[in-house]
Design an enzyme around this catalytic site. Structure first.
Site, PDB file in Angstrom:
ATOM      1  N   CYS A   1       0.838  -1.227   0.131  1.00 16.95           N
ATOM      2  CA  CYS A   1       0.041  -0.124  -0.016  1.00 16.95           C
ATOM      3  C   CYS A   1       0.718   1.236   0.042  1.00 16.95           C
ATOM      4  CB  CYS A   1      -0.994  -0.051   1.264  1.00 16.95           C
ATOM      5  SG  CYS A   1      -2.305   1.197   1.048  1.00 16.95           S
TER       6      CYS A   1
ATOM      7  N   ARG B   1      -6.366  35.204  -6.470  1.00 16.95           N
ATOM      8  CA  ARG B   1      -5.142  34.647  -6.965  1.00 16.95           C
ATOM      9  C   ARG B   1      -5.095  33.154  -6.638  1.00 16.95           C
ATOM     10  NH1 ARG B   1      -0.040  38.316  -4.253  1.00 16.95           N
ATOM     11  NH2 ARG B   1      -0.598  40.099  -5.252  1.00 16.95           N
TER      12      ARG B   1
ATOM     13  N   PHE C   1      -4.714  27.570  -2.495  1.00 21.60           N
ATOM     14  CA  PHE C   1      -4.773  28.977  -2.275  1.00 21.60           C
ATOM     15  C   PHE C   1      -5.407  30.089  -3.130  1.00 21.60           C
ATOM     16  CE2 PHE C   1      -0.856  27.233  -0.275  1.00 21.60           C
ATOM     17  CZ  PHE C   1      -1.023  27.409   1.015  1.00 21.60           C
ATOM     18  N   VAL C   2      -6.610  29.396  -3.677  1.00 22.08           N
ATOM     19  CA  VAL C   2      -7.442  30.395  -4.660  1.00 22.08           C
ATOM     20  C   VAL C   2      -8.416  31.171  -3.461  1.00 22.08           C
ATOM     21  CG1 VAL C   2      -9.228  30.015  -6.531  1.00 22.08           C
ATOM     22  CG2 VAL C   2      -7.507  28.208  -6.146  1.00 22.08           C
ATOM     23  N   ARG C   3      -7.912  32.302  -3.725  1.00 18.45           N
ATOM     24  CA  ARG C   3      -8.433  33.426  -2.688  1.00 18.45           C
ATOM     25  C   ARG C   3      -8.152  34.669  -3.431  1.00 18.45           C
ATOM     26  NH1 ARG C   3      -4.954  31.932   2.553  1.00 18.45           N
ATOM     27  NH2 ARG C   3      -5.625  29.940   3.042  1.00 18.45           N
TER      28      ARG C   3
END
Lengths: 288, 288
Positions: free
Chosen positions: A123, A270, A265-267
């Protein structure tokens, strides 16, 4: 289990509970996100018991079984229904998926899923194997479609409009899927991040099983970008995953191997793109 | 698994990965929190494979086995070591706990743990059973000790001083345990919230096994207050759990039944207390 009077499960996503607030005198009430167990069965056989926010359990069950590789699509199920009768103790916390005549059920994957993560040293513990194991049975996505960075930013902004339970409780994650035209395919909230994605994927599968042509583009997620989210997106054929917060190394590796564009970090207009940035158009330009 | 050259596992908590930033021209690098599989063995037998941030694996293994009810304390283990040799492919991703002579190992719980959540309908799906199942084998905490609300606020403020990996990556959770004197027992970061708690509990168990008298007071957690955190705290005898963000209904129910004080939204000198507020002193007063 002892015979005790059972508390009927709540069908609500949030309930009022007593709370003592440091900023207020005495006990008041506060809305708290509901978390209850759901037993998912396939053809009457228990596959998993998961903790989830009640609601859209049929989508969760379908999305879960698909995500685990047990079903290959909505067409593999003929009916999905809660077991028992309304009014029974615990009604609503057990759901059964009936396989369709001629539907594909991967019983080996079901057994593997029931064993959870315990699959001996095959695994991924040898460093290289992890990503291959996580993507077993998942074909890498082809290149394209071209998706604008601006549409990824918009998907995340609009995610906030689909979080009423979070607004009330602060306790739920959310996932929303948008198609290549920028139209909403589905949006769901759940205390479990993976459950929110499973519900969204379940809705996609049901739409397709009903004959709709849906071309998924962007899966927008609250919170961080874990590898399971990327894994589920890859399996559902979603080319772009956008998260509010940080990714992990494993999420980046899975995205690279699976052909998924991973934005984090789509804020505030940006974003950082950690895998397959070539799919995005206009990334250098302002996305606001 | 195909024979492929194995990538040596990283022993770092964060690594530099290429990233394309919307706000910067071209690809740069970004620190990303490391997530790799760890196989936990007991007496050579695989118990679980979990994804974690490398580091302090011996604490994680001990805390995990304790949290699952398989071991009853640090005295049940004689040695904890990574399997294989330094330089082997995947060295560091398999760890074995050797039971102590005369130590208690609950092999039934081990089997139950290996089955994961799949334990037929005896797993709380009938509404009332969930909390009882989650607290099986865990005695409710006695009343006391009295803990000041101000010390809970301080514990949370000081948690931030123990999050270097989060500061660098934004991708890890953190847990820190403080004793009744306000001294730090242990603080750990991990991509998995439960792993961070398991590492902290492992450190507590090791300290006790070495003869130290530790009276745990407050477990401060980044993120939300899930039921597993409260469950682990109850088993470790930690009377107060403090979270930055929201609880769920199941976390509140588990805390009520286990005698754990559950504080959530612990921020800027304020908090909401959802269970056993009677243990806190000075809750009405400002905690700043």
């Amino acid at each position: 289990m002892a015979q005790q009077p059972a508390k009927p499960p709540s069908r609500r996503k949030a309930v009022r509970l007593p709370v003592v607030k440091s900023a207020a005198a005495g006990a008041v009430e506060d809305l708290v996100a509901v978390e209850e167990p759901l037993e998912i069965r396939l053809a009457g056989e228990t596959v998993a018991v998961i903790m989830r926010t009640p609601g859209d359990d049929h989508l969760l069950a379908l999305g879960y079984l698909f995500g685990e590789g047990i079903l290959s699509g909505g067409q593999d199920a003929s009916a999905i229904a809660h077991c028992g009768r309304l009014g029974d103790p615990g009604y609503g916390n057990v759901i059964d998926v009936a396989p369709a005549a001629g539907g594909q059920v991967d019983w080996e994957r079901l057994e593997a899923s029931r064993r959870g993560g315990v699959t001996s040293s095959a695994c991924g513990v040898c460093g290289r194997g992890a990503v291959e194991d996580l993507l077993a049975g998942i074909a890498p996505l082809p290149a394209g479609p071209a998706i604008t960075a601006a549409s990824v930013g918009r998907a995340m902004e609009r995610l906030g409009q689909h979080q009423p339970t979070f607004d009330a409780t602060g306790g739920t994650h959310a996932a929303a899927l948008w198609d290549t035209e920028g139209a909403l395919v589905a949006a769901h909230e759940d205390v479990g991040r993976h459950n929110a994605v499973d519900k969204v994927v379940g809705a996609l599968l049901l739409a397709r099983a009903a004959g709709a042509t849906v071309t998924p583009a962007v899966l927008a997620m609250s919170g961080r970008g874990g590898f399971e989210i990327v894994q589920k997106a890859a399996r559902a054929g979603v080319p772009v995953v956008a998260c509010v917060s940080a990714p992990t190394t494993l999420a980046v590796e899975v995205a690279q191997a699976a052909g998924v564009t991973l934005c984090a970090f789509v804020r505030r207009g940006r974003m950082n793109v950690y895998a397959h940035a070539e799919r995005l158009v206009g990334l250098g330009a302002s996305t606001t």
